[in-house]
Design a protein around this motif. Structure first.
Motif, PDB file in Angstrom:
ATOM      1  N   GLY A   1       5.248 -75.974  18.119  1.00  0.00           N
ATOM      2  CA  GLY A   1       4.679 -77.250  17.746  1.00  0.00           C
ATOM      3  C   GLY A   1       4.132 -78.048  18.909  1.00  0.00           C
ATOM      4  O   GLY A   1       3.541 -79.117  18.701  1.00  0.00           O
ATOM      5  N   GLU A   2       4.326 -77.554  20.125  1.00  0.00           N
ATOM      6  CA  GLU A   2       3.815 -78.254  21.299  1.00  0.00           C
ATOM      7  C   GLU A   2       2.727 -77.426  21.973  1.00  0.00           C
ATOM      8  O   GLU A   2       2.761 -76.195  21.938  1.00  0.00           O
ATOM      9  N   ASP A   3       1.768 -78.112  22.580  1.00  0.00           N
ATOM     10  CA  ASP A   3       0.635 -77.441  23.214  1.00  0.00           C
ATOM     11  C   ASP A   3       0.864 -77.170  24.698  1.00  0.00           C
ATOM     12  O   ASP A   3       0.377 -76.177  25.241  1.00  0.00           O
ATOM     13  N   GLU A   4       1.587 -78.034  25.363  1.00  0.00           N
ATOM     14  CA  GLU A   4       1.798 -77.890  26.800  1.00  0.00           C
ATOM     15  C   GLU A   4       2.896 -76.863  27.074  1.00  0.00           C
ATOM     16  O   GLU A   4       4.001 -76.958  26.521  1.00  0.00           O
ATOM     17  N   PRO A   5       2.628 -75.865  27.934  1.00  0.00           N
ATOM     18  CA  PRO A   5       3.656 -74.860  28.246  1.00  0.00           C
ATOM     19  C   PRO A   5       4.762 -75.428  29.118  1.00  0.00           C
ATOM     20  O   PRO A   5       4.533 -76.315  29.945  1.00  0.00           O
ATOM     21  N   MET A   6       5.970 -74.909  28.932  1.00  0.00           N
ATOM     22  CA  MET A   6       7.098 -75.297  29.767  1.00  0.00           C
ATOM     23  C   MET A   6       7.242 -74.381  30.973  1.00  0.00           C
ATOM     24  O   MET A   6       7.815 -74.755  31.994  1.00  0.00           O
ATOM     25  N   MET A   7       6.754 -73.139  30.836  1.00  0.00           N
ATOM     26  CA  MET A   7       6.813 -72.171  31.922  1.00  0.00           C
ATOM     27  C   MET A   7       5.522 -71.385  31.965  1.00  0.00           C
ATOM     28  O   MET A   7       4.856 -71.207  30.933  1.00  0.00           O
ATOM     29  N   GLY A   8       5.189 -70.897  33.150  1.00  0.00           N
ATOM     30  CA  GLY A   8       4.023 -70.042  33.309  1.00  0.00           C
ATOM     31  C   GLY A   8       4.414 -68.721  33.936  1.00  0.00           C
ATOM     32  O   GLY A   8       5.594 -68.385  34.062  1.00  0.00           O
ATOM     33  N   THR A   9       3.435 -67.956  34.360  1.00  0.00           N
ATOM     34  CA  THR A   9       3.663 -66.650  34.950  1.00  0.00           C
ATOM     35  C   THR A   9       4.487 -66.776  36.229  1.00  0.00           C
ATOM     36  O   THR A   9       4.199 -67.603  37.091  1.00  0.00           O
ATOM     37  N   ALA A  10       5.514 -65.924  36.331  1.00  0.00           N
ATOM     38  CA  ALA A  10       6.374 -65.955  37.516  1.00  0.00           C
ATOM     39  C   ALA A  10       6.132 -64.745  38.404  1.00  0.00           C
ATOM     40  O   ALA A  10       6.899 -64.482  39.323  1.00  0.00           O
ATOM     41  N   GLY A  11       5.091 -63.992  38.149  1.00  0.00           N
ATOM     42  CA  GLY A  11       4.811 -62.796  38.935  1.00  0.00           C
ATOM     43  C   GLY A  11       3.356 -62.742  39.343  1.00  0.00           C
ATOM     44  O   GLY A  11       2.638 -63.730  39.306  1.00  0.00           O
ATOM     45  N   GLY A  12       2.929 -61.541  39.726  1.00  0.00           N
ATOM     46  CA  GLY A  12       1.543 -61.346  40.117  1.00  0.00           C
ATOM     47  C   GLY A  12       1.418 -60.940  41.570  1.00  0.00           C
ATOM     48  O   GLY A  12       2.382 -60.513  42.222  1.00  0.00           O
ATOM     49  N   ILE A  13       0.212 -61.068  42.115  1.00  0.00           N
ATOM     50  CA  ILE A  13      -0.072 -60.642  43.480  1.00  0.00           C
ATOM     51  C   ILE A  13       0.454 -61.671  44.476  1.00  0.00           C
ATOM     52  O   ILE A  13       0.257 -62.872  44.307  1.00  0.00           O
ATOM     53  N   GLY A  14       1.112 -61.150  45.501  1.00  0.00           N
ATOM     54  CA  GLY A  14       1.684 -62.016  46.529  1.00  0.00           C
ATOM     55  C   GLY A  14       0.992 -61.841  47.864  1.00  0.00           C
ATOM     56  O   GLY A  14      -0.233 -61.671  47.940  1.00  0.00           O
ATOM     57  N   GLU A  15       1.788 -61.849  48.917  1.00  0.00           N
ATOM     58  CA  GLU A  15       1.251 -61.790  50.273  1.00  0.00           C
ATOM     59  C   GLU A  15       0.861 -60.368  50.657  1.00  0.00           C
ATOM     60  O   GLU A  15       1.370 -59.388  50.115  1.00  0.00           O
ATOM     61  N   ARG A  16      -0.021 -60.280  51.630  1.00  0.00           N
ATOM     62  CA  ARG A  16      -0.476 -58.978  52.100  1.00  0.00           C
ATOM     63  C   ARG A  16       0.642 -58.276  52.862  1.00  0.00           C
ATOM     64  O   ARG A  16       1.365 -58.888  53.639  1.00  0.00           O
ATOM     65  N   VAL A  17       0.750 -56.957  52.638  1.00  0.00           N
ATOM     66  CA  VAL A  17       1.777 -56.144  53.286  1.00  0.00           C
ATOM     67  C   VAL A  17       1.152 -55.252  54.357  1.00  0.00           C
ATOM     68  O   VAL A  17       1.620 -55.192  55.491  1.00  0.00           O
ATOM     69  N   ILE A  18       0.108 -54.521  53.981  1.00  0.00           N
ATOM     70  CA  ILE A  18      -0.647 -53.709  54.928  1.00  0.00           C
ATOM     71  C   ILE A  18      -2.123 -54.081  54.789  1.00  0.00           C
ATOM     72  O   ILE A  18      -2.534 -54.703  53.807  1.00  0.00           O
ATOM     73  N   THR A  19      -2.922 -53.714  55.776  1.00  0.00           N
ATOM     74  CA  THR A  19      -4.334 -54.077  55.733  1.00  0.00           C
ATOM     75  C   THR A  19      -5.029 -53.375  54.585  1.00  0.00           C
ATOM     76  O   THR A  19      -4.581 -52.329  54.100  1.00  0.00           O
ATOM     77  N   GLU A  20      -6.142 -53.953  54.156  1.00  0.00           N
ATOM     78  CA  GLU A  20      -6.898 -53.341  53.067  1.00  0.00           C
ATOM     79  C   GLU A  20      -7.413 -51.967  53.482  1.00  0.00           C
ATOM     80  O   GLU A  20      -7.428 -51.034  52.672  1.00  0.00           O
ATOM     81  N   GLY A  21      -7.825 -51.818  54.750  1.00  0.00           N
ATOM     82  CA  GLY A  21      -8.287 -50.516  55.225  1.00  0.00           C
ATOM     83  C   GLY A  21      -7.197 -49.470  55.152  1.00  0.00           C
ATOM     84  O   GLY A  21      -7.436 -48.333  54.728  1.00  0.00           O
ATOM     85  N   ALA A  22      -5.963 -49.854  55.553  1.00  0.00           N
ATOM     86  CA  ALA A  22      -4.842 -48.919  55.483  1.00  0.00           C
ATOM     87  C   ALA A  22      -4.531 -48.564  54.036  1.00  0.00           C
ATOM     88  O   ALA A  22      -4.224 -47.406  53.714  1.00  0.00           O
ATOM     89  N   ALA A  23      -4.619 -49.557  53.118  1.00  0.00           N
ATOM     90  CA  ALA A  23      -4.357 -49.298  51.708  1.00  0.00           C
ATOM     91  C   ALA A  23      -5.391 -48.338  51.123  1.00  0.00           C
ATOM     92  O   ALA A  23      -5.051 -47.411  50.380  1.00  0.00           O
ATOM     93  N   ARG A  24      -6.656 -48.516  51.468  1.00  0.00           N
ATOM     94  CA  ARG A  24      -7.705 -47.634  50.941  1.00  0.00           C
ATOM     95  C   ARG A  24      -7.516 -46.207  51.456  1.00  0.00           C
ATOM     96  O   ARG A  24      -7.698 -45.240  50.718  1.00  0.00           O
TER      97      ARG A  24
END
Length: 721
Positions: A572-595
């Motif tokens: 019955g309410e439109d405003e969310p109480m919580m949102g996504t708690a995951g997803g992409i975070g900080e870089r671990v290795i360089t993009e070149g190393a990942a590729r």
């Protein structure tokens, strides 16, 4: 002048002083004329005596006195009892609340889970679909409930003496106590029970809500009398349809559903107003034993019960013979969401405390709506792929288990299977709860660390016998799976063929602490081994963690937190109480190393240990994993769109016979991803251009490759799976 000699009228009646009256205004000496006839009659019958009534015998007088006494006591007691009942009914009448407050009696709230497209796929807690009335539900449902529970509902005053007498007779005939078994309760009395006779749940008095409900359902003579009084008060306070409305809203219907509206949505994906006769009969059948007869527990048993109710509806004139026959031959079936057993492993994972606060999850008192990342098409594809492999490639009767996780590169989980039995709820989830050794599936983090520190995919490392002295453990000598050594090999080739010694040497070269840090930053939260066996996957992790770590490689080297919850809001309410708690975070290795790492992992599938995971038309990268003694077998791989992890093993750590990560787990991965990618346009993996000497393969390896693959295949097909 008045004649003074005329006789004056007497001033006092003749009989004033008891004088015998002979006539009025007549001379005393003359008898009245009318007395002649009776006198002559008396004269004729002067010899006969007038009959006198016979006196009753003593026994007769005692009998009459006794029954007079009984009657006097009876009607007086009846008056007293009626007065007491009237006062009791009046007292309950005053206490009864307004109708609206009785329609939703849940002590707990509900959780409704929706997939990524906004479709409901699961429910948790006490479901309540909304208030309905006897006039707003399907007429078939109303008729089915009345026909089943109380066919004289609209004709009695709340208590049915005939029903009670019949129930007592049946109970005694079946060898039970008079109040044990059949109760003969009317719908009004059943509603009184649902209301617990007006007694509300008190945490100080009852340990749990289950204990409270059990107390409300107990049967005794005192309880039955109180229940009857409460039912009579309800009949005075509310109309018949209002009582039926309370009943339809509060009755438990199994599967966590309270009320017919929730039952219609949970079992059939329909509102209560849209139910067919077959669906109505199935829901009415749940009133007797909601848990045992729930169609999600045993659909056939529930359909058989519904067929009986359809017959009752026919006998009472609610359905014609033709309608009854048609719906008995076309019984109700479950919706897709109900068939999935309320969301299975994925829904259970969402409800875990690490994903959802308890006050909004298992113990919520509110009605909560959660939008998730689940893709029901992908979930079905994963279940079908897993089932196909076990039906076609696994020995019949095998108790080996498997788990599957499919997620996007950002960590959004699209499908989850925690065991071979996919249609379950509340079961042990091997994708999340099982911590198993990862084996060679850990090696990409070793090579990823090296690439991030400047190593190249075509750098050489010597594959030769190696022994190391481990303080406190003695000498440790790792071996390759084939028990052969191949001399100088490239990092690319060593990873593709899952060689152990090169992985240990690279790990020791770049530093174990660096390897542990990269693995932890990619999301492997389990304790990582301290010794050199770290490089060979001696540490334990869950399939969800490992799949999330591989997603970090796919997205270009940034950490990923797997997540399933997108948004949480109150109904019955439109405003969310919580949102996504995951997803992409900080870089671990360089993009070149990942590729570059993705390129190396693609060689695992195209020409290494994971060839059985090849997906026609798609670029695939991944890694196999087999632990010591073959207790665990892994394959985790990805296309440009999805990362899919597969684990296989026994719950009791029994070794798998003839199974490696490149065998059945890779085959499961292929079957799952074939179905997931069906109809999709293939996309390339993140690009990487290898240097010229990247494909150097040592001669001994080239000669032995076919032998290695042949050994693997022979073990897979011939061993115990």
């Amino acid at each position: 002048m008045r004649d003074s000699k005329k006789k004056k009228s007497p001033l006092v009646a003749d009989n004033r002083y008891g004088a015998k009256r002979s006539g009025w205004g007549k001379p005393p000496g003359k008898a009245p004329a009318k007395s002649a006839k009776p006198a002559s009659k008396a004269k004729r019958g002067s010899t006969r005596r007038k009959p006198t009534p016979k006196k009753r015998s003593l026994l007769g007088r005692l009998w009459a006195w006794f029954w007079g006494l009984v009657w006097t006591i009876t009607w007086r007691v009846a008056m007293v009892v009626a007065t007491i009942i009237g006062l009791a009914v009046g007292y309950q009448y005053v206490l009864l609340p307004d109708l609206d407050t009785l329609l939703d009696g849940r002590a707990q709230g509900s959780v409704t889970l929706m997939d990524r497209n906004g479709d409901v796929f699961a429910w948790r807690g006490d479901q309540f679909g909304g208030v309905v009335t006897a006039s707003s539900v399907s007429p078939h449902l109303k008729n089915a409930v009345v026909a089943t529970e109380d066919k004289r509902f609209y004709n009695h005053f709340g208590v049915s003496p005939r029903g009670v007498a019949s129930a007592v007779r049946i109970n005694l005939r079946e060898g039970r106590g008079p109040l044990q078994g059949h109760g003969g309760s009317t719908i009004t009395q059943q509603t009184a029970k649902l209301l617990c006779l007006g007694v509300e749940f008190d945490k100080d008095q009852w340990k749990s809500e289950a204990a409270y409900v059990a107390d409300c359902r107990r049967t005794s003579m005192t309880r039955k009398i109180t229940e009857a009084i409460y039912a009579l008060a309800m009949e005075v306070k509310y109309s018949k349809d209002e009582i039926l409305s309370i009943y339809l809203n509060r009755a438990y219907m199994g599967g966590g559903a309270y009320g017919v509206e929730a039952a219609g949505q949970v079992y059939f994906g329909k509102n209560a107003a849209e139910l067919s006769p077959a669906e109505s009969a199935m829901i009415a059948g749940l009133l007797t034993a909601p848990t045992r007869l729930a169609p999600t527990n045993n659909l056939e048993r529930s359909q058989d019960r519904a067929a009986t109710i359809l017959r009752l509806m026919n006998e009472q004139g609610y359905l014609s013979n033709e309608q009854t026959l048609f719906w008995q031959e076309n019984p109700a079936t479950l919706s897709e969401a109900a068939q999935a057993k309320a969301g299975g492993y994925f829904a259970d994972w969402i409800m875990r405390p690490e994903n959802l606060p308890d006050f909004l999850g298992q113990n919520t008192t509110e009605d909560v709506i959660i939008q998730t990342t689940l893709d029901q098409r992908i979930q079905t594809a994963a279940e079908e792929g897993l089932q196909w492999v076990f039906e076609n490639n696994v020995r019949k009767g095998s108790e080996a288990q498997a788990a599957v996780v499919v997620m996007s590169a950002d960590g959004a989980v699209r499908a989850m299977i925690g065991g071979r039995q996919t249609k379950v709820s509340g079961a042990f989830n091997r994708a999340v709860q099982a911590k198993r050794q990862t084996g060679s599936a850990f090696k990409p983090f070793v090579y990823g660390t090296a690439l991030d520190l400047g190593y190249s995919h075509n750098d050489l490392v010597e594959d030769a016998p190696l022994c190391m002295n481990i303080p406190g453990s003695g000498e440790w000598c790792p071996r390759n799976y084939t028990n052969e050594y191949y001399g100088d090999v490239t990092l690319e080739w060593a990873l593709a063929n899952s060689l152990n010694i090169p992985a240990v040497k690279i790990s020791e070269s770049v530093g174990r602490d660096n390897v542990r840090k990269v693995a932890a930053d990619f999301g492997i939260e389990s304790d990582l081994a301290d010794g050199p066996a770290l490089a060979l996957g001696a540490s334990e992790s869950s399939l969800l963690e490992m799949t999330g770590a591989y997603a970090g490689i796919l997205n270009g080297g940034s950490s990923v937190t797997p997540y399933g919850l997108v948004e949480l809001r109150l109904q019955g309410e439109d405003e969310p109480m919580m949102g996504t708690a995951g997803g992409i975070g900080e870089r671990v290795i360089t993009e070149g190393a990942a590729r570059e790492l993705i390129y190396m992992m693609s060689k695992v599938v195209s020409e290494g240990s994971g060839t059985r995971a090849q997906l026609p038309g798609w670029e695939v990268a991944g890694k196999t994993g087999t632990t010591s003694a073959a207790k665990d077998a892994w394959f985790i791989g990805f296309t440009a769109d999805y990362v899919t992890g597969v684990w296989m093993g026994y719950d009791d750590n029994t070794p798998l016979t003839g199974v490696t990560g490149g065998g059945l787990p890779a085959e499961i991965w292929k079957q799952v991803m074939t179905r997931v990618s069906d109809g999709e346009i293939p996309r390339a993996l993140p690009g990487f251009t290898p240097s010229r000497n990247a494909n150097r393969v040592p001669e001994p390896v080239r000669n032995n490759r076919e032998n290695v693959l042949e050994q693997l295949l022979r073990g897979i097909l011939g061993g115990r799976n």
